[in-house]
Scaffold this motif. Structure first.
Motif, short mmCIF file in Angstrom:
data_model
loop_
_atom_site.label_atom_id
_atom_site.label_comp_id
_atom_site.label_asym_id
_atom_site.label_seq_id
_atom_site.Cartn_x
_atom_site.Cartn_y
_atom_site.Cartn_z
N ASN A 174 4.77 49.80 5.07
CA ASN A 174 4.13 48.83 4.18
C ASN A 174 3.09 47.98 4.89
N LYS A 175 2.93 48.15 6.19
CA LYS A 175 1.98 47.34 6.95
C LYS A 175 0.73 48.11 7.34
N VAL A 176 0.73 49.39 7.09
CA VAL A 176 -0.42 50.24 7.40
C VAL A 176 -1.30 50.35 6.16
N PRO A 177 -2.63 50.25 6.30
CA PRO A 177 -3.52 50.39 5.14
C PRO A 177 -3.31 51.71 4.41
N MET A 216 1.65 54.90 15.51
CA MET A 216 1.72 56.33 15.21
C MET A 216 1.72 56.59 13.71
N ILE A 217 2.43 55.75 12.97
CA ILE A 217 2.45 55.89 11.51
C ILE A 217 1.05 55.71 10.95
N GLN A 218 0.30 54.76 11.49
CA GLN A 218 -1.07 54.56 11.03
C GLN A 218 -1.90 55.82 11.24
N LYS A 219 -1.75 56.45 12.42
CA LYS A 219 -2.49 57.68 12.69
C LYS A 219 -2.04 58.82 11.78
N ALA A 220 -0.73 58.87 11.48
CA ALA A 220 -0.24 59.90 10.57
C ALA A 220 -0.82 59.71 9.17
N VAL A 221 -0.88 58.46 8.72
CA VAL A 221 -1.48 58.16 7.42
C VAL A 221 -2.94 58.60 7.39
N GLU A 222 -3.67 58.27 8.43
CA GLU A 222 -5.08 58.66 8.51
C GLU A 222 -5.22 60.19 8.48
N ASN A 235 -3.97 56.74 -1.64
CA ASN A 235 -2.88 56.03 -0.97
C ASN A 235 -1.70 56.97 -0.78
N LEU A 236 -0.91 56.69 0.23
CA LEU A 236 0.32 57.43 0.44
C LEU A 236 1.50 56.60 -0.03
N ASN A 237 2.31 57.19 -0.89
CA ASN A 237 3.55 56.58 -1.34
C ASN A 237 4.71 57.31 -0.68
N TRP A 238 5.32 56.66 0.30
CA TRP A 238 6.30 57.31 1.16
C TRP A 238 7.71 57.28 0.60
N GLY A 239 8.43 58.35 0.91
CA GLY A 239 9.87 58.38 0.71
C GLY A 239 10.54 58.68 2.03
N ILE A 240 11.56 57.90 2.39
CA ILE A 240 12.30 58.12 3.63
C ILE A 240 13.59 58.88 3.32
N ILE A 241 13.80 59.99 4.00
CA ILE A 241 15.07 60.72 3.93
C ILE A 241 15.87 60.38 5.18
N GLY A 242 16.96 59.65 5.00
CA GLY A 242 17.77 59.21 6.13
C GLY A 242 17.43 57.80 6.56
N CYS A 243 17.62 56.83 5.68
CA CYS A 243 17.26 55.44 5.98
C CYS A 243 18.39 54.77 6.78
N GLY A 244 18.58 55.26 8.01
CA GLY A 244 19.61 54.73 8.90
C GLY A 244 19.07 53.68 9.84
N VAL A 269 6.38 59.93 -5.28
CA VAL A 269 6.39 60.08 -3.82
C VAL A 269 5.44 61.21 -3.42
N ASN A 270 4.48 60.92 -2.56
CA ASN A 270 3.55 61.98 -2.14
C ASN A 270 3.51 62.19 -0.62
N ALA A 271 4.45 61.57 0.12
CA ALA A 271 4.57 61.80 1.56
C ALA A 271 6.02 61.53 1.96
N ILE A 272 6.52 62.30 2.90
CA ILE A 272 7.93 62.24 3.27
C ILE A 272 8.09 61.92 4.76
N TYR A 273 9.02 61.00 5.05
CA TYR A 273 9.44 60.72 6.42
C TYR A 273 10.87 61.19 6.57
#
Length: 328
Positions: free
Chosen positions: A26-29, A291-297, A5-14, A69-73
């Motif tokens: 949170n909606k992508v598998p 796009m996020i789903q494809k990035a996760v894949e 699984n990917l546990n995301w961290g967002i830098i710049g939550c604007g 956190v193992n993936a960054i946005y």
């Protein structure tokens, strides 16, 4: 990655992450948003509480080095894309970075190099590639519904909004030191990346740009041209201080044409043999979710990169070629 699984961290939550992207993680598998960061600690905490995110930070390095956190946005303004992306890649964490990829092509090139050197994956958020309308458009082009494409004409015009520009502390998009080059740098990446997605890397790109209105410290009028393989010519015009809004792109071929808008929710129109066929699509609730789903894949090793750093660099170079002329 070998993670399940990917546990995301967002830098710049604007603002851009409120609806367009943030909730989609949170909606992508096999994906979960576990941490957010913003320099304003109160706003970071507020975002985390409203969106049910377990952790919040006011320091980017602390989020990047969080072991949970193992993936960054990276969703900051372009000025900070290189710094945060490179730090995350060197920490061994894959990055999904907002467009434009960087402040300029040189910074984007260093980001490409960092990804190659570290082996950490990097995807650019040119998310319109994965939206149904543009997937349908690409299918029609691949099927040669237009015959051989000869010409692409794009016009994007919008009025100068004094109420927006008055908010100088927030409206970083018209400050080239933060955005890279005004509203053209904020909006044209979507349009130019679609050209890259449809037709491949251009053989040559050129243009003219100027600050016609002198209303702010960035060019507000751009004319750009590109030649793609198979003798496909592109002409684009952007103006951000005119009286009326226009968002129209037309692809003309030997057997028909396609008309569509990139930003406005308008139907895709195929005109062929005197007949008009309209393709209509509902706007996604979270426009970046496909796009996020494809990035996760991709990050999990299940599919190819939906938009590589090398492609993001090409778009940066196209923008620079269109705006590097002598200002009048």
């Amino acid at each position: 990655m070998n993670k399940q699984n990917l546990n995301w961290g967002i830098i710049g939550c604007g603002d851009v992450t409120e609806v367009k992207s943030g909730p989609a993680f949170n909606k992508v598998p096999q994906s979960k948003l576990v941490a957010v960061m913003r320099r304003n600690a109160a706003k970071a905490k507020d975002y985390a509480e409203r969106h049910g995110v377990p952790k919040w930070y006011s320091n980017a390095s602390e989020l990047i080095n969080d072991p949970d956190v193992n993936a960054i946005y990276v969703a900051t303004p372009p000025l900070n894309h290189e710094e945060y992306t490179t730090e995350a890649l060197r920490a061994g964490k894959p990055v999904y970075v907002e467009k434009p990829m960087a402040l300029n092509a040189s910074a984007a090139e260093r980001m490409v190099q960092a990804s190659q050197e570290t082996g950490s994956k990097l995807t650019v958020a040119h998310y319109r590639r994965q939206q149904p309308l543009f997937l349908q458009l690409k299918l029609l082009l691949d099927e040669k519904a237009l015959g051989d494409v000869r010409f692409v004409n794009l016009q994007f015009f919008q009025p100068y909004n004094t109420s927006v520009v008055a908010k100088t502390e927030e409206n970083w998009r018209i400050d080239p030191s933060i955005s890279g080059g005004g509203l053209f740098y904020d909006l044209a990446p979507h349009q130019l990346d679609l050209l890259l997605y449809f037709f491949g890397e251009p053989l040559t790109t050129s243009g003219l740009s100027l600050n016609a209105s002198q209303l702010y410290n960035a060019d507000d009028t751009v004319s750009g041209q590109a030649l793609f393989k198979n003798n496909i010519l592109f002409n684009g015009a952007w103006a951000f201080t005119v009286s009326e809004r226009k968002d129209l792109c037309e692809i003309v071929g030997t057997k028909g044409s396609l008309r569509f808008s990139v930003f406005d929710q308008q139907p895709l129109v195929l005109i062929k043999e005197g007949k008009e066929t309209r393709f209509e699509f509902d706007k996604p609730q979270h426009v970046q979710q496909p796009m996020i789903q494809k990035a996760v894949e991709y990050f999990l090793g299940h599919s190819p990169n939906p938009c590589s750093a090398e492609e993001g660099l090409i778009v940066m170079k196209m923008m620079e070629a269109m705006t590097a002329s002598l200002r009048i």
